[in-house]
Motif scaffolding. Structure first.
Motif, PDB file in Angstrom:
ATOM      1  N   SER A   1      28.999 -46.124 -10.673  1.00 47.83           N
ATOM      2  CA  SER A   1      29.914 -45.003 -10.888  1.00 47.83           C
ATOM      3  C   SER A   1      29.551 -44.201 -12.124  1.00 47.83           C
ATOM      4  CB  SER A   1      31.354 -45.509 -11.008  1.00 47.83           C
ATOM      5  OG  SER A   1      31.774 -46.139  -9.811  1.00 47.83           O
ATOM      6  N   PHE A   2      29.141 -44.897 -13.188  1.00 44.18           N
ATOM      7  CA  PHE A   2      28.736 -44.197 -14.401  1.00 44.18           C
ATOM      8  C   PHE A   2      27.582 -43.248 -14.107  1.00 44.18           C
ATOM      9  CE2 PHE A   2      31.029 -46.735 -17.618  1.00 44.18           C
ATOM     10  CZ  PHE A   2      31.229 -45.763 -18.579  1.00 44.18           C
ATOM     11  N   PHE A   3      26.581 -43.745 -13.392  1.00 50.09           N
ATOM     12  CA  PHE A   3      25.412 -42.912 -13.123  1.00 50.09           C
ATOM     13  C   PHE A   3      25.819 -41.640 -12.396  1.00 50.09           C
ATOM     14  CE2 PHE A   3      22.080 -41.313 -10.384  1.00 50.09           C
ATOM     15  CZ  PHE A   3      21.055 -41.119 -11.299  1.00 50.09           C
ATOM     16  N   LYS A   4      26.607 -41.785 -11.333  1.00 55.64           N
ATOM     17  CA  LYS A   4      26.973 -40.607 -10.539  1.00 55.64           C
ATOM     18  C   LYS A   4      27.817 -39.629 -11.347  1.00 55.64           C
ATOM     19  CE  LYS A   4      29.423 -41.179  -6.705  1.00 55.64           C
ATOM     20  NZ  LYS A   4      29.754 -41.295  -5.278  1.00 55.64           N
ATOM     21  N   LYS A   5      28.764 -40.157 -12.097  1.00 55.74           N
ATOM     22  CA  LYS A   5      29.650 -39.293 -12.868  1.00 55.74           C
ATOM     23  C   LYS A   5      28.878 -38.492 -13.910  1.00 55.74           C
ATOM     24  CE  LYS A   5      34.239 -39.277 -14.870  1.00 55.74           C
ATOM     25  NZ  LYS A   5      35.496 -40.029 -14.963  1.00 55.74           N
ATOM     26  N   VAL A   6      27.956 -39.150 -14.600  1.00 60.47           N
ATOM     27  CA  VAL A   6      27.175 -38.466 -15.634  1.00 60.47           C
ATOM     28  C   VAL A   6      26.182 -37.496 -15.006  1.00 60.47           C
ATOM     29  CG1 VAL A   6      25.575 -38.788 -17.562  1.00 60.47           C
ATOM     30  CG2 VAL A   6      27.481 -40.378 -17.248  1.00 60.47           C
ATOM     31  N   LEU A   7      25.522 -37.915 -13.927  1.00 62.12           N
ATOM     32  CA  LEU A   7      24.537 -37.059 -13.263  1.00 62.12           C
ATOM     33  C   LEU A   7      25.151 -35.736 -12.832  1.00 62.12           C
ATOM     34  CD1 LEU A   7      21.726 -36.573 -11.943  1.00 62.12           C
ATOM     35  CD2 LEU A   7      22.666 -37.643  -9.876  1.00 62.12           C
ATOM     36  N   MET A   8      26.334 -35.798 -12.233  1.00 65.77           N
ATOM     37  CA  MET A   8      26.943 -34.592 -11.661  1.00 65.77           C
ATOM     38  C   MET A   8      27.278 -33.535 -12.714  1.00 65.77           C
ATOM     39  SD  MET A   8      26.903 -35.151  -8.434  1.00 65.77           S
ATOM     40  CE  MET A   8      28.135 -34.276  -7.493  1.00 65.77           C
ATOM     41  N   LYS A   9      27.375 -33.952 -13.976  1.00 58.95           N
ATOM     42  CA  LYS A   9      27.669 -33.009 -15.052  1.00 58.95           C
ATOM     43  C   LYS A   9      26.432 -32.669 -15.873  1.00 58.95           C
ATOM     44  CE  LYS A   9      32.457 -34.577 -15.643  1.00 58.95           C
ATOM     45  NZ  LYS A   9      33.437 -35.192 -16.597  1.00 58.95           N
ATOM     46  N   SER A  10      25.286 -33.172 -15.456  1.00 55.01           N
ATOM     47  CA  SER A  10      24.086 -33.035 -16.272  1.00 55.01           C
ATOM     48  C   SER A  10      23.295 -31.779 -15.925  1.00 55.01           C
ATOM     49  CB  SER A  10      23.189 -34.262 -16.085  1.00 55.01           C
ATOM     50  OG  SER A  10      22.541 -34.208 -14.822  1.00 55.01           O
ATOM     51  N   ARG A  11      22.327 -31.484 -16.789  1.00 54.39           N
ATOM     52  CA  ARG A  11      21.443 -30.336 -16.580  1.00 54.39           C
ATOM     53  C   ARG A  11      20.393 -30.613 -15.521  1.00 54.39           C
ATOM     54  NH1 ARG A  11      19.080 -29.034 -22.294  1.00 54.39           N
ATOM     55  NH2 ARG A  11      17.946 -27.490 -21.043  1.00 54.39           N
ATOM     56  N   PHE A  12      20.321 -31.849 -15.046  1.00 57.51           N
ATOM     57  CA  PHE A  12      19.332 -32.178 -14.014  1.00 57.51           C
ATOM     58  C   PHE A  12      19.725 -31.632 -12.639  1.00 57.51           C
ATOM     59  CE2 PHE A  12      18.785 -35.684 -17.126  1.00 57.51           C
ATOM     60  CZ  PHE A  12      17.458 -35.486 -17.423  1.00 57.51           C
ATOM     61  N   ILE A  13      20.983 -31.320 -12.455  1.00 54.96           N
ATOM     62  CA  ILE A  13      21.462 -30.884 -11.140  1.00 54.96           C
ATOM     63  C   ILE A  13      21.034 -29.442 -10.859  1.00 54.96           C
ATOM     64  CG2 ILE A  13      23.527 -30.353  -9.775  1.00 54.96           C
ATOM     65  CD1 ILE A  13      22.968 -33.305 -10.034  1.00 54.96           C
ATOM     66  N   THR A  14      20.534 -29.203  -9.662  1.00 57.78           N
ATOM     67  CA  THR A  14      20.230 -27.853  -9.205  1.00 57.78           C
ATOM     68  C   THR A  14      20.998 -27.572  -7.916  1.00 57.78           C
ATOM     69  OG1 THR A  14      18.490 -26.332  -8.468  1.00 57.78           O
ATOM     70  CG2 THR A  14      18.172 -28.655  -7.948  1.00 57.78           C
ATOM     71  N   ASN A  15      21.483 -26.363  -7.791  1.00 53.78           N
ATOM     72  CA  ASN A  15      22.153 -25.945  -6.559  1.00 53.78           C
ATOM     73  C   ASN A  15      21.172 -25.342  -5.562  1.00 53.78           C
ATOM     74  OD1 ASN A  15      24.785 -26.689  -7.403  1.00 53.78           O
ATOM     75  ND2 ASN A  15      24.935 -24.815  -8.632  1.00 53.78           N
ATOM     76  N   ASP A  16      19.914 -25.265  -5.958  1.00 51.23           N
ATOM     77  CA  ASP A  16      18.867 -24.724  -5.094  1.00 51.23           C
ATOM     78  C   ASP A  16      17.973 -25.876  -4.627  1.00 51.23           C
ATOM     79  OD1 ASP A  16      16.797 -23.462  -3.825  1.00 51.23           O
ATOM     80  OD2 ASP A  16      16.311 -22.098  -5.491  1.00 51.23           O
ATOM     81  N   PRO A  17      18.129 -26.330  -3.394  1.00 50.48           N
ATOM     82  CA  PRO A  17      17.343 -27.482  -2.922  1.00 50.48           C
ATOM     83  C   PRO A  17      15.842 -27.228  -2.901  1.00 50.48           C
ATOM     84  CG  PRO A  17      18.571 -26.481  -1.113  1.00 50.48           C
ATOM     85  CD  PRO A  17      19.069 -25.839  -2.370  1.00 50.48           C
ATOM     86  N   THR A  18      15.429 -25.979  -2.875  1.00 48.96           N
ATOM     87  CA  THR A  18      13.991 -25.700  -2.870  1.00 48.96           C
ATOM     88  C   THR A  18      13.351 -26.007  -4.225  1.00 48.96           C
ATOM     89  OG1 THR A  18      14.242 -23.366  -3.527  1.00 48.96           O
ATOM     90  CG2 THR A  18      14.335 -23.884  -1.162  1.00 48.96           C
ATOM     91  N   LYS A  19      14.172 -26.144  -5.264  1.00 49.34           N
ATOM     92  CA  LYS A  19      13.657 -26.453  -6.594  1.00 49.34           C
ATOM     93  C   LYS A  19      13.794 -27.931  -6.941  1.00 49.34           C
ATOM     94  CE  LYS A  19      14.614 -21.837  -8.467  1.00 49.34           C
ATOM     95  NZ  LYS A  19      15.357 -21.056  -9.504  1.00 49.34           N
TER      96      LYS A  19
END
Length: 364
Positions: free
Chosen positions: A70-88
């Motif tokens: 749960s920690f991993f998912k919660k932190v990931l979703m707020k991180s700069r690693f997330i992109t809304n563009d799947p092509t990237k």
């Protein structure tokens, strides 16, 4: 084309057992690049999704033995690693929570395999990315051991996707070292131990836990009444933290699975971990040189345990414990991640594997 950037280290590949990293320079350089460029696409789900409880991050702060998932998912979703563009995206995250599905009365232990099979089918029908690589650039995260059997009806997940799991054993089918990665099982804690450095460690070794494996039965049989190795089964009469702070070595002994939170517990309280669990793909083994801060004992050598530990010189023990204090920060979760903590270390493991999945996917 990225094959040259994949750096995996097997046992004995390092040269200097005084160093906590296999190669500090490579790690630090790659870490900078990982933070700069690594991108993850998470398959989106709405708040009103009927399974939002298992597909979206938890609202409360994670707790318990399986909090790492749960920690991993919660932190990931707020991180700069997330992109809304799947092509990237370098990798695609399958956000289902094994722990939450396990406790959902609509699914439960018996229904998880069907849920995962159906989830992958729906993703493959709605998006092009799974079919493009056969899932090789996808990953999921699970700490409960049920995560392994959960993929039995979704073989592409088991054999192609990156499995980031606590139950990371070479011996069990379905876990593939270097493709998959070990998620450290960490009990969340907020406060630092007050007497971490000044603690008087009078016990040689300590273990507390249930008798749920032949390995633990053997430990109990040999060391139950020893005056220097405290092998305790059942409820402790003294605080667990005090026992860890008062022991030179803390034993991690295989139970039902190779993993427990005891390794992270040992590091947190400055106690040198002793790993008695064959075939355990230890957390961050691609990065950290475990021989520099732990003692690894084969399960067959349990009768020799005291001889092994007492054979470690004071100078060698000082080095081991000093390195424990260096690596303990890598085994801590924070809701706002801190450089080199457990979240960033897991991300680095994934960053290494994104290169491997790029090469592998060319075979599909």
């Amino acid at each position: 084309m990225y094959l040259e950037t994949v750096r995996f280290y097997g046992p004995g590949s390092h040269v200097n057992n005084n160093e906590v990293f296999h190669d500090r320079h490579i790690f630090l350089e790659d870490y900078k690049e990982m933070k700069r460029s690594f991108k993850i696409y998470v398959y989106p789900h709405r708040q009103d999704d009927s399974f939002a409880n298992a597909l979206l991050p938890v609202d409360s702060e994670p707790g318990g033995n399986y909090a790492s998932e749960s920690f991993f998912k919660k932190v990931l979703m707020k991180s700069r690693f997330i992109t809304n563009d799947p092509t990237k995206a370098d990798l695609f995250f399958l956000p289902f929570s094994i722990a939450r599905l396990r406790h959902d009365p609509r699914v439960g232990v018996g229904g998880i395999q069907d849920f995962i099979r159906d989830y992958i089918f729906n993703v493959s029908q709605k998006y092009q990315y799974w079919n493009r690589t056969g899932g090789a650039d996808h990953f999921y995260v699970a700490c409960h051991s049920i995560g392994r059997s959960a993929m039995e009806k979704a073989s592409e997940v088991k054999f192609n996707a990156i499995q980031v799991v606590c139950s990371s054993s070479y011996f069990l089918p379905g876990y593939i070292p270097h493709k998959d990665a070990c998620l450290p099982q960490i009990w969340p804690r907020k406060e630092e131990p007050h007497d971490l450095l000044s603690s008087n460690r009078t016990k040689l070794a300590f273990f507390a836990g249930g008798i749920n494996s032949p390995v633990r039965e053997k430990l109990l049989q040999v060391w139950r009444n020893d005056s220097e190795i405290f092998a305790h089964f059942g409820r402790l009469t003294t605080p667990y933290a005090d026992e860890l702070l008062g022991s030179k070595f803390c034993l991690h002994v295989k139970g039902f699975e190779v993993n427990t939170a005891r390794v992270a517990d040992s590091l947190y309280y400055g106690c040198v971990p002793v790993i008695i669990a064959n075939y355990y793909d230890l957390p961050f083994a691609d990065i950290l040189n475990w021989k520099s801060f732990s003692v690894i004992v084969a399960t067959l050598d349990i009768p020799l345990l005291k001889k092994i530990l007492k054979g470690i010189s004071s100078e060698e023990y000082t080095r081991l414990q000093s390195n424990v204090l260096k690596v303990r920060k890598h085994f801590q979760w924070h809701l706002s991640p801190i450089d080199y903590d457990a979240f960033y270390m897991v991300m680095y493991e994934l960053w290494l594997r994104r290169s491997f999945s790029t090469v592998t996917s060319s075979n599909f």
